[in-house]
Design an enzyme around this catalytic site. Structure first.
Site, PDB file in Angstrom:
ATOM      1  NE  ARG A  66      -2.708  -1.629   3.193  1.00 22.94           N
ATOM      2  CZ  ARG A  66      -3.040  -1.417   4.461  1.00 22.94           C
ATOM      3  NH1 ARG A  66      -3.781  -0.381   4.789  1.00 22.94           N
ATOM      4  NH2 ARG A  66      -2.622  -2.240   5.400  1.00 22.94           N
ATOM      5  CB  ALA A 115      21.804  47.761  -2.668  1.00 25.64           C
TER       6      ALA A 115
END
Ligand code: UD1
Ligand code: CA
Length: 427
Positions: A14, A394
């Site tokens: 199963r 950044a």
């Protein structure tokens, strides 16, 4: 002396999987691994036997690679649980100790319960002790048949049970402790005259009674511990139960976990008090998290992560194989892999450690010193070192080491064209 037998030859149809049932995992440990570890943690057993059959090779490899005190024995064909245990007969000809029998598909069994069970067996001078449990819905389990005086008489499988027997709520948990020398002869006397045509291990109960041996049942306190895995649904439920157990330990230790239902914490994660875990975090592998940290919401720690005190790992931040010293923040949308990060560092939103070279398949390290500030949306291309106090502007792509207290910035200067939009629009 005590040895264990762990039954793991069954098919597991199963699960609908190419992987043998007992090698399915909860976090990164296999079901069988949980059972062997629980036995080993009792410190009682000097040797374990795992009965393998279906996809035997894979299970043999797993055991061989991970457990030096554990032998695998092939059962082929698989003629039932009694037949499975009988496979050890040739290995235990002169053995005169106790044997504990367990199943490889019940990963929630604890070493504490195993210890208590063996202690019960010993204190009662039992020759055969079966673990039972009281289930409101006992369907599919073997039922414990007791005599009027309470003595355990036999076990009847669901498929062989009368309607009256089916109403019994005390079930066979499938865990046994036996005095090997007293019981071993039963295995050559088991019959297959039952509904499934199998050699039932459960028939040793009746056999023991017929031989006048001391047969007893130990009633399990927490039914969850014998939760068996037969399907992917069961696997998911067991994972939740195990996770909940782990979370309860952390809560008791003073960790704040806002939403236990959406928080996943692996068994090998240590967390110190006053750390807060926000909802929807997934923490896997081996990690060490200090005091007063804030993790999440929606953070993913992938293992080998060490966070000192007061570290903040915010939303959509993934961290792997990384050490972060105290006071450092990585609050938003970041990947930190194979890194060493100092104290009081700020990792800007969207920072990525590019730790993987897909051409060479090599992983490299990013080292970030104390007080470094990384600007948002930067890519740190490893191997790379950013020394103490340096700043990264950044949107930088950092491909060189940055000396301490320097500024590194790679973006092209911003260009402002006055009136450009107005001109396009003809205004
Ligand atoms: C068994 C018990 C039942 C008990 C239940 C608890 C028997 C006859 N019944 O039923 O009373 O309530 O466990 O979960 O024992 N296995 C082998 N070789 C085999 C057959 C099974 O290794 O030939 C292994 C399986 O992989 C599994 C374990 O034994 O790990 C139990 O087998 P399973 O068929 O699931 O037994 P149940 O029918 O659930
Ligand atoms: Ca079965």
């Amino acid at each position: 002396m005590l040895k264990s037998i762990i039954l793991a030859a069954g098919k597991g149809t199963r699960m609908k999987s190419q992987t043998p049932k007992v090698l399915h995992k909860v976090f990164d440990k296999t079901l069988l691994g949980y059972v062997i570890d629980a036995v080993n943690e009792t410190g009682l057993a000097d040797e374990n036997f795992v009965i393998v059959g279906h996809q035997a090779e894979k299970v043999e490899d797993f055991v061989g690679e991970n457990y030096s005190n554990t032998k695998t024995i092939l059962q082929s064909p698989q003629l039932g649980t009694g037949h499975a245990v009988s496979m050890v007969l040739p290995y235990l000809i002169d053995y005169d100790g106790e044997i504990i029998i367990l199943c490889g598909d019940t990963p929630l069994i604890t070493s504490e319960t195993i210890k208590n069970f063996v202690e019960f067996h010993r204190n009662n001078n039992s020759d055969l002790t079966v673990m039972s449990a009281i289930f409101e819905n006992p369907t599919n389990y073997g039922r414990i048949i007791r005599l009027d005086n309470g003595r355990v008489e036999s076990i009847v499988e669901e498929k062989d049970a009368t309607e009256k027997q089916k109403s019994i709520k005390e079930i066979n948990a499938g865990i046994y402790c036996i005095n090997w020398n007293k019981i071993k002869d039963a295995f050559s006397e088991l019959k297959t005259n039952n509904a499934q045509g199998e050699y039932y291990l459960t028939d040793i109960i009746k056999w023991g009674n017929e031989k006048g041996l001391s047969v007893n049942a130990y009633i399990l306190k927490d039914n969850e511990e014998i939760y068996g895995i037969n399907s992917k649904l069961n696997l998911a439920e067991a994972s939740k139960m195990l996770n909940r157990r782990i979370i309860n330990v952390h809560l008791a230790n003073g960790v704040t976990i806002i939403d236990p239902d959406t928080t996943w914490i692996s068994p090998e994660t240590e967390i110190e008090p006053d750390t807060i875990i926000y909802p929807s975090c997934y923490i896997e592998g081996k990690n060490k998290i200090g005091k007063n940290c804030k993790i999440g919401p929606f953070a993913h720690l992938r293992g080998d992560v060490i966070l000192e005190d007061n570290v903040k790992i915010g939303n959509f931040v993934e961290v792997k194989k990384t050490t972060i010293k105290s006071g450092t923040n990585a609050c938003h949308l970041t990947y930190l892999g194979d890194s060493e990060i100092g104290t009081d560092v700020n990792i800007g939103a969207g920072t990525i450690t590019a730790n993987y070279n897909p051409l060479t398949k090599e992983k490299s390290k990013t080292i970030i010193g104390d007080n470094v500030k990384i600007g948002s949306n930067s890519v740190l291309v490893a191997p790379v070192t950013i020394e103490e106090g340096a700043n990264v502007g950044a949107l930088s792509v950092i491909t060189k080491n940055i000396p301490s207290w320097a500024l590194a910035i790679t973006r092209t200067p911003i260009k402002i064209i006055e009136g450009w939009v107005a001109k396009k629009l003809g205004r």
